[in-house]
Design an enzyme around this catalytic site. Structure first.
Site, short mmCIF file in Angstrom:
data_model
loop_
_atom_site.label_atom_id
_atom_site.label_comp_id
_atom_site.label_asym_id
_atom_site.label_seq_id
_atom_site.Cartn_x
_atom_site.Cartn_y
_atom_site.Cartn_z
NE ARG A 59 -2.43 -1.33 3.45
CZ ARG A 59 -1.86 -0.66 4.43
NH1 ARG A 59 -1.85 0.67 4.43
NH2 ARG A 59 -1.30 -1.28 5.44
CE1 TYR A 187 0.26 -5.82 -1.90
CE2 TYR A 187 -0.85 -3.91 -0.98
CZ TYR A 187 -0.30 -5.16 -0.82
OH TYR A 187 -0.30 -5.75 0.41
CE LYS A 196 -6.06 -3.73 4.70
NZ LYS A 196 -6.13 -4.26 6.05
CG HIS A 216 -6.79 -3.02 10.36
ND1 HIS A 216 -5.48 -2.59 10.46
CD2 HIS A 216 -6.78 -3.99 9.43
CE1 HIS A 216 -4.72 -3.29 9.63
NE2 HIS A 216 -5.49 -4.15 8.99
CB SER A 238 -0.62 -3.99 7.78
OG SER A 238 -1.82 -3.31 7.52
CB CYS A 240 1.39 -6.78 13.90
SG CYS A 240 2.39 -5.31 13.68
CG ASP A 265 -7.19 -7.25 7.16
OD1 ASP A 265 -6.30 -6.89 7.96
OD2 ASP A 265 -7.44 -6.63 6.11
NE ARG A 355 0.19 -8.53 2.13
CZ ARG A 355 -0.38 -8.07 3.25
NH1 ARG A 355 -1.50 -8.61 3.71
NH2 ARG A 355 0.15 -7.07 3.91
O1 SAT Z 1 -2.60 -4.91 1.34
S1 SAT Z 1 -3.63 -4.79 2.33
O2 SAT Z 1 -3.84 -3.41 2.66
O3 SAT Z 1 -4.86 -5.35 1.84
C1 SAT Z 1 -3.17 -5.68 3.71
C2 SAT Z 1 -2.79 -4.86 4.89
O4 SAT Z 1 -1.87 -4.03 4.78
O5 SAT Z 1 -3.38 -5.03 5.96
MN MN Z 2 -4.92 -5.38 7.25
#
Ligand code: SAT
Ligand code: MN
Length: 574
Positions: A59, A187, A196, A216, A238, A240, A265, A355
């Site tokens: 991101r 991405y 998101k 989140h 993210s 963690c 998530d 991912r």
């Molecule tokens: O790439 S995402 O934003 O979907 C995953 C994340 O950073 O929590």
């Molecule tokens: Mn996330």
């Protein structure tokens, strides 16, 4: 759609129905043009690999904007662009952008089908990779149109990969119109607009207006030997360990302590008629960090991604078996790295933010309640961060308002999930810093308001699995052993379990936490649970500076909590 097509001028428009046949056609096309690479049929059946542009691997928060009419409604923690400026700067990037491409119309539902919690979105995209991912991450196609019916209640999102140049990349949210524009990135979090962009940034503004919460958070189910199920929601930044915690294998399964997954998530939470907070997972799949996923750390994820999974930016063996750091000890010979080059063993073979995209139904630990339309009742909320020092393994907040203070002051070391420096501490309230669609001061006020509307609010805790010892290694063994910490929380929720008052909050007494059989000395346990007065005192001015950024949008309850923390640190003997 006609209007969008006139602007973007695609060669073709395809309305996606989400069927297997449609997916097979899309995948075939992507295999043919190299967007996807087929993986080993025996060892990774149904799996494919996508290599993204090397400048498009995470991101990009600095290119993500909230476009509300007034800057103060986006607040000090968001990038703001006026709607007029966005139309003038970003709008032209869509002109003719789909020439020579196909425009896919992707209707989708966030939330279980037919649930009163669920919401419809429609993403228009020129990326078949995005379509294939959306099919896994959401309920896509026919069922979504069915849920929409003749209504017009949906969140539109316009996406184009553009030319993938970071100079012409923008992710713009219009919270007042409930509209998303994203250009220049393929991405995950930038391009799968249901995640998101909708389920957090747009949904958080809807939630503020409608009296619910979009967070989140992972959601897990913990069943005790008496058969009672507790539901826990946990917010971590993210990368963690949310996915690992959500899919944790209970080390005490044979004694009747079971852990099952609801989501990893995002949680949409609503007050129920019974005064409790009820949660659904709006997603249908997992978009998880691959490195660090292995048979020890997360066997349920390993099973989930053993077939029918899209891998992005992992390494691959010459015979098409995906590989990443943490999968096993021995990288296969002749490994090709995430950029498609022979791996020279100096850098990482898989990108640190590589991912997997996999359907939730492939996960062996899914709870039988994961798609319940009314959601599951939450007994505890956990906030957590990655802190080498400061935060003890676990503490409980004194009440909801104090819990909001604990969430609002969360700090965490940054990870590879977002572009930028990794490992520096930043404030990340409720792990929502990059995802709150409005002024975060108002967001804190909304949290406080929600607490007042709940007769039986969840108990709020804070955890830190990442404390390191003098040797720089993590002290807490982590993963499945995290259940021991959860069990102390459940004890507290049920009015048992002993705790000591500290300026941070209520910390377990050393014997209240079951550490039997763990390789921890009494000194280790004490160091895990210690609240160091000097470290906390050093935190106060930093929190104050952070709070000051919100000016009069900061609820007075939070500045009062900070004053009393500062007072306690000055007087208490810790
Ligand atoms: O790439 S995402 O934003 O979907 C995953 C994340 O950073 O929590
Ligand atoms: Mn996330």
């Amino acid at each position: 759609m006609d209007e969008v097509a006139r602007k973007t001028r695609p060669d073709r428009v395809v309305w996606c129905d989400g069927s297997d046949a449609e997916n097979a056609r899309l995948v075939e096309g992507m295999l043919a043009d190299g967007t996807l690479i087929a993986l080993n049929r025996q060892q990774a059946p149904g799996c494919t690999l996508h290599r993204s542009h090397p400048s498009d691997v995470a991101r990009t928060e600095h290119l993500t904007f909230i476009s509300s009419r007034r800057a103060e409604d986006a607040g000090p923690t968001n990038n703001w662009m006026s709607p007029d400026e966005a139309r003038a700067r970003v709008g032209p990037l869509f002109e003719g952008v789909m020439k020579g491409r196909t425009m896919y119309v992707v209707p989708y539902v966030m939330g279980p089908l037919g649930s009163p919690f669920s919401k419809v979105g429609i993403e228009v995209t020129d990326s078949p990779y995005v379509v294939a991912n959306m099919r896994i991450m959401t309920r896509m196609g026919g069922p979504a149109l069915g849920q929409l019916g003749a209504g017009e209640d949906f969140v539109p999102g316009l996406h184009s990969t553009g030319d993938l140049s970071p100079d012409r990349r923008f992710i713009v949210h219009y919270p007042e119109e409930r509209l998303i524009w994203s250009v220049g990135s393929g991405y995950g979090g930038n391009a799968l607009l249901g995640k998101k962009c909708f389920a957090l940034r747009i949904a958080s503004t809807m939630a503020r207006d409608q009296g619910w919460m979009a967070e989140h958070m992972l959601i897990l189910e913990l069943t005790t030997p008496d058969g009672h199920a507790h539901y826990v929601a946990a917010a971590f930044p993210s990368a963690c360990g949310k996915t690992n915690l959500a899919m944790m294998v209970s080390p005490f399964e044979d004694q009747g302590y079971k852990v099952r997954t609801i989501g990893d998530d995002i949680a949409w939470l609503r007050p129920g008629g019974d005064g409790r907070l009820w949660a659904v997972n709006p997603e249908a799949g997992f978009f998880g960090v691959v490195p660090g996923t292995g048979p020890e750390t997360n066997p349920n994820a390993m099973a989930t991604i053993s077939h029918d999974t899209i891998f992005t930016n992992v390494a691959v063996s010459p015979d098409g078996v995906p590989w990443w750091e943490g999968k096993d000890k021995s990288p296969p010979p002749g490994l090709i790295d995430w950029q498609g080059k022979p791996w020279d063993r100096t850098g990482k073979a898989a990108h640190p933010n590589s991912r997997f995209t996999a359907p939730a139904r492939q996960c062996p630990s899914m709870s039988k309640h994961w798609e319940d339309g009314h959601g599951v009742p939450i007994s505890a909320i956990i906030f957590g961060g990655r802190r080498a020092r400061l935060a003890p393994l676990v503490f409980q907040s004194r009440d909801w308002a104090h819990g909001v203070f604990v969430g609002a002051t969360m700090g965490s070391e940054t990870t590879a999930a977002a572009t930028g420096q990794v490992g520096i501490v930043r404030r990340d309230p409720m792990a929502m810093l990059p995802f709150c669609g409005y002024n975060m001061g108002d967001y804190f006020a909304h949290w406080l308001r929600m607490g007042r509307s709940l007769a039986r609010p969840p108990v709020i805790f804070h955890v830190n699995w990442f404390r390191t010892g003098p040797d720089g290694r993590f002290v807490w063994p982590g993963f499945g052993q995290n259940l021991r910490v959860l069990l102390w929380m459940i004890d507290r929720v049920e009015g048992r379990g002993s705790a000591t008052e500290t300026p941070a909050g209520l910390v377990p007494t050393p014997d209240a936490l079951n550490v039997d059989g763990l390789p921890l000395s009494r000194a280790d346990v004490q160091s895990l649970l210690r609240v160091e007065r000097d470290e906390w005192a050093a935190e106060v001015p930093e929190i104050r500076a952070f709070f000051d950024r919100f000016g009069d949008r900061l609820p007075v309850e939070l500045s009062r909590s900070l004053d009393s923390l500062s007072h306690e640190l000055a007087t208490a003997s810790v």
